[in-house]
Design an enzyme around this catalytic site. Sequence first.
Site, PDB file in Angstrom:
ATOM      1  N   THR A 126       0.877  -1.177   0.000  1.00  0.00           N
ATOM      2  CA  THR A 126       0.000   0.000   0.000  1.00  0.00           C
ATOM      3  C   THR A 126       0.911   1.223   0.000  1.00  0.00           C
ATOM      4  O   THR A 126       2.077   1.131   0.392  1.00  0.00           O
ATOM      5  CB  THR A 126      -0.896   0.036   1.253  1.00  0.00           C
ATOM      6  OG1 THR A 126      -0.050   0.147   2.396  1.00  0.00           O
ATOM      7  CG2 THR A 126      -1.743  -1.208   1.367  1.00  0.00           C
ATOM      8  N   GLU A 136      -5.747  -4.175  -0.495  1.00  0.00           N
ATOM      9  CA  GLU A 136      -6.007  -5.316   0.384  1.00  0.00           C
ATOM     10  C   GLU A 136      -7.089  -6.243  -0.169  1.00  0.00           C
ATOM     11  O   GLU A 136      -7.342  -7.312   0.377  1.00  0.00           O
ATOM     12  CB  GLU A 136      -6.451  -4.804   1.766  1.00  0.00           C
ATOM     13  CG  GLU A 136      -5.350  -4.151   2.572  1.00  0.00           C
ATOM     14  CD  GLU A 136      -5.167  -2.665   2.267  1.00  0.00           C
ATOM     15  OE1 GLU A 136      -5.597  -2.209   1.182  1.00  0.00           O
ATOM     16  OE2 GLU A 136      -4.596  -1.968   3.116  1.00  0.00           O
ATOM     17  N   LYS A 178     -15.795  16.730  10.355  1.00  0.00           N
ATOM     18  CA  LYS A 178     -16.756  16.740  11.474  1.00  0.00           C
ATOM     19  C   LYS A 178     -17.088  18.178  11.822  1.00  0.00           C
ATOM     20  O   LYS A 178     -16.261  18.916  12.330  1.00  0.00           O
ATOM     21  CB  LYS A 178     -16.146  16.046  12.686  1.00  0.00           C
ATOM     22  CG  LYS A 178     -16.049  14.547  12.493  1.00  0.00           C
ATOM     23  CD  LYS A 178     -15.982  13.825  13.830  1.00  0.00           C
ATOM     24  CE  LYS A 178     -15.851  12.334  13.590  1.00  0.00           C
ATOM     25  NZ  LYS A 178     -14.493  11.832  13.745  1.00  0.00           N
ATOM     26  N   TRP A 197     -21.281  14.765  10.320  1.00  0.00           N
ATOM     27  CA  TRP A 197     -20.303  14.514   9.265  1.00  0.00           C
ATOM     28  C   TRP A 197     -20.713  15.177   7.954  1.00  0.00           C
ATOM     29  O   TRP A 197     -21.878  15.171   7.580  1.00  0.00           O
ATOM     30  CB  TRP A 197     -20.185  13.004   9.005  1.00  0.00           C
ATOM     31  CG  TRP A 197     -19.345  12.314  10.040  1.00  0.00           C
ATOM     32  CD1 TRP A 197     -18.762  12.889  11.126  1.00  0.00           C
ATOM     33  CD2 TRP A 197     -19.015  10.925  10.068  1.00  0.00           C
ATOM     34  NE1 TRP A 197     -18.079  11.931  11.832  1.00  0.00           N
ATOM     35  CE2 TRP A 197     -18.210  10.728  11.214  1.00  0.00           C
ATOM     36  CE3 TRP A 197     -19.294   9.847   9.245  1.00  0.00           C
ATOM     37  CZ2 TRP A 197     -17.698   9.479  11.548  1.00  0.00           C
ATOM     38  CZ3 TRP A 197     -18.791   8.604   9.571  1.00  0.00           C
ATOM     39  CH2 TRP A 197     -17.994   8.423  10.717  1.00  0.00           C
TER      40      TRP A 197
HETATM   41  P1  ADP Z   1      -3.909   3.331  -1.398  1.00  0.00           P
HETATM   42  O1  ADP Z   1      -4.636   2.933  -0.135  1.00  0.00           O
HETATM   43  O2  ADP Z   1      -2.523   2.872  -1.493  1.00  0.00           O
HETATM   44  O3  ADP Z   1      -4.203   4.729  -1.854  1.00  0.00           O
HETATM   45  P2  ADP Z   1      -5.744   1.737  -2.807  1.00  0.00           P
HETATM   46  O4  ADP Z   1      -5.861   1.693  -4.264  1.00  0.00           O
HETATM   47  O5  ADP Z   1      -5.714   0.492  -2.064  1.00  0.00           O
HETATM   48  O6  ADP Z   1      -4.470   2.497  -2.570  1.00  0.00           O
HETATM   49  O7  ADP Z   1      -6.834   2.726  -2.242  1.00  0.00           O
HETATM   50  C1  ADP Z   1      -8.058   2.251  -1.841  1.00  0.00           C
HETATM   51  C2  ADP Z   1      -8.934   3.388  -1.438  1.00  0.00           C
HETATM   52  O8  ADP Z   1      -9.246   4.232  -2.543  1.00  0.00           O
HETATM   53  C3  ADP Z   1     -10.276   2.950  -0.921  1.00  0.00           C
HETATM   54  O9  ADP Z   1     -10.210   2.498   0.403  1.00  0.00           O
HETATM   55  C4  ADP Z   1     -11.107   4.208  -1.092  1.00  0.00           C
HETATM   56  O10 ADP Z   1     -10.897   5.124  -0.036  1.00  0.00           O
HETATM   57  C5  ADP Z   1     -10.547   4.812  -2.350  1.00  0.00           C
HETATM   58  N1  ADP Z   1     -11.432   4.469  -3.466  1.00  0.00           N
HETATM   59  C6  ADP Z   1     -11.287   3.487  -4.357  1.00  0.00           C
HETATM   60  N2  ADP Z   1     -12.306   3.476  -5.239  1.00  0.00           N
HETATM   61  C7  ADP Z   1     -13.138   4.489  -4.896  1.00  0.00           C
HETATM   62  C8  ADP Z   1     -14.388   4.995  -5.400  1.00  0.00           C
HETATM   63  N3  ADP Z   1     -14.970   4.478  -6.478  1.00  0.00           N
HETATM   64  N4  ADP Z   1     -14.941   6.031  -4.745  1.00  0.00           N
HETATM   65  C9  ADP Z   1     -14.366   6.581  -3.667  1.00  0.00           C
HETATM   66  N5  ADP Z   1     -13.195   6.152  -3.148  1.00  0.00           N
HETATM   67  C10 ADP Z   1     -12.588   5.121  -3.749  1.00  0.00           C
END
Ligand code: ADP
Length: 538
Positions: A180, A326, A436, A441
């Site tokens: 990550t 993950e 917040k 929220w």
């Molecule tokens: P990193 O955590 O390394 O940035 P990831 O690709 O694993 O890389 O990121 C995942 C996160 O990206 C998700 O937990 C979410 O917060 C965000 N995310 C992914 N797809 C969407 C989506 N369609 N809309 C909003 N947020 C998204």
Amino acid sequence: MDTPLLISSIATHAEKFHGGQEIVSVTADNPLHRYTYKKSFGRARQLANALERLGLGRGDRVATLCWNDYRHFEAYYGISGAGFVCHTINPRLFPEQLVFIINHAEDRWIMTDVMFMPLLEALADKIPGVEGIIVMTDEAHMPETTLQNAVCYETLIAGESRDYAWPQFDERTAAALCYTSGTTGDPKGVLYDHRSTLLHAYAAVAPDVMSLSSRDCVLPVVPLFHVSSWGSPYSMAIAGSKIVYPGPKMADGEALYNLLDSEGATATLGVPTIWMALLQYCRQSGKRLDKLQRTIIGGAAVPRSMIQEFRDVHDVEVRQGWGMTEMSPLGAVNTRKGGMARLSGEEQLDLAVKAGRGIFGCEMRIVDEAGNELPWDGIAYGALQVRGPWVCSDYFKLDGSANAHTGDGWFDTGDVATIDPEGYMAITDRTKDVIKSGGEWISSIELENTAMGHPAVAEAAVVGLAHPKWTERPLLVVVKEAGQEVTAQELLSFYAGKVADWWVPDDVVFVDELPHTATGKLKKTELRKQFADYQFPA
Ligand code: ADP
């Protein structure tokens, strides 16, 4: 029935049934390389032979530091198919993160594109465990280097036979490793096995997910170094789709347009920022995406205006997807259910801005702070948790210390979401980005999305900043569309009737560009730092 689910079985199938299918790539040493699946998997077997000759053993990590092209695709199959672990590294990470990742993964060899060699040369004495570097080019393009034991990829595999019997082993053997981005603390490694990879790849092919077939021509812009390019190298090969790889040209709107158009791409995959560049190029040049049928956009919230522009100007269907490293990464994809075609144009957009429906293989639930499940009414929001055969059960070598799972085995995604009665999930925020205000929220994603609907806004970010009375209030940070003018007041008025009054940001700041992460997402941590001393107008 007991045949193990192995990545090599995809190679065998694809070569037999789609041997003549094409893979087209832009690379640093060739503006348009073109060959077939048959040639590609033959070379993957040559690589497997070469890696065995280097003395690698089952489970050993071989890293890749490469763009999306045919050699990287071969590495995916050659490494994992032979029983080694393909550790894809994001070249845009900070040097300290690269050092951490390479040492933590205990990479024995690194396969790199020529352009990342200076990066490795600078790190060489900090990664002593690495035995050698495979340079992804031919002899004619091999650069001078200070790197010890750097070998040319084409030369390495040229001496090897295409005959190689893919080894058979337990499907729970590790296949790939991805870290990550580690915006908080050190990057964490997610290890995928053959079984999780195959089940995820099967799921991705389905009609309501990526809908891949042998009639498709797919251009994945999402990097092979980021969560296995959403599993596309496996799903495209299962389906037998034509593959087009943009190499280092991933963020160039004009180059992407030309490649999509000339190769006849029907589907493409990428994060929203990439499509901003493409749409902007089309707008300026008056070009239309005539052949493209659908684009799968995920990794960050997809702006409503982007979905609308693809639909109304280009007749391209946007399928929003949600997932994370993950989760291999797919968890939800947004397609309409039967009967929903009758929705009005606006209602369809209301639906399309949601992250999507959970796909079979990924269960989801939302819970409140006490861990109680919340209703799927589209209103209640809470922590989004998932589980399924391609959701990680732990981080690599962390032995549960990351505390990412609940007592009953669900993975806490760190996202806050609502789920509506039809099962469509919408992300309101990452837990750490939630604003917040007065105990309630505010969704930064919805505020950004609304601002992006204004014609003068090229990109928008909303962050919550400290406020003496309300704890936090939203600040809108905007990059203007080239040649357009708009005032802060006009943008704030634009929210009227679109969101609750008390959600409207307290101020607007115009900037030349917004900070992005290595994978092209808004970097809110950086933005909050940038505006740490900012004071809202009295
Ligand atoms: P990193 O955590 O390394 O940035 P990831 O690709 O694993 O890389 O990121 C995942 C996160 O990206 C998700 O937990 C979410 O917060 C965000 N995310 C992914 N797809 C969407 C989506 N369609 N809309 C909003 N947020 C998204």
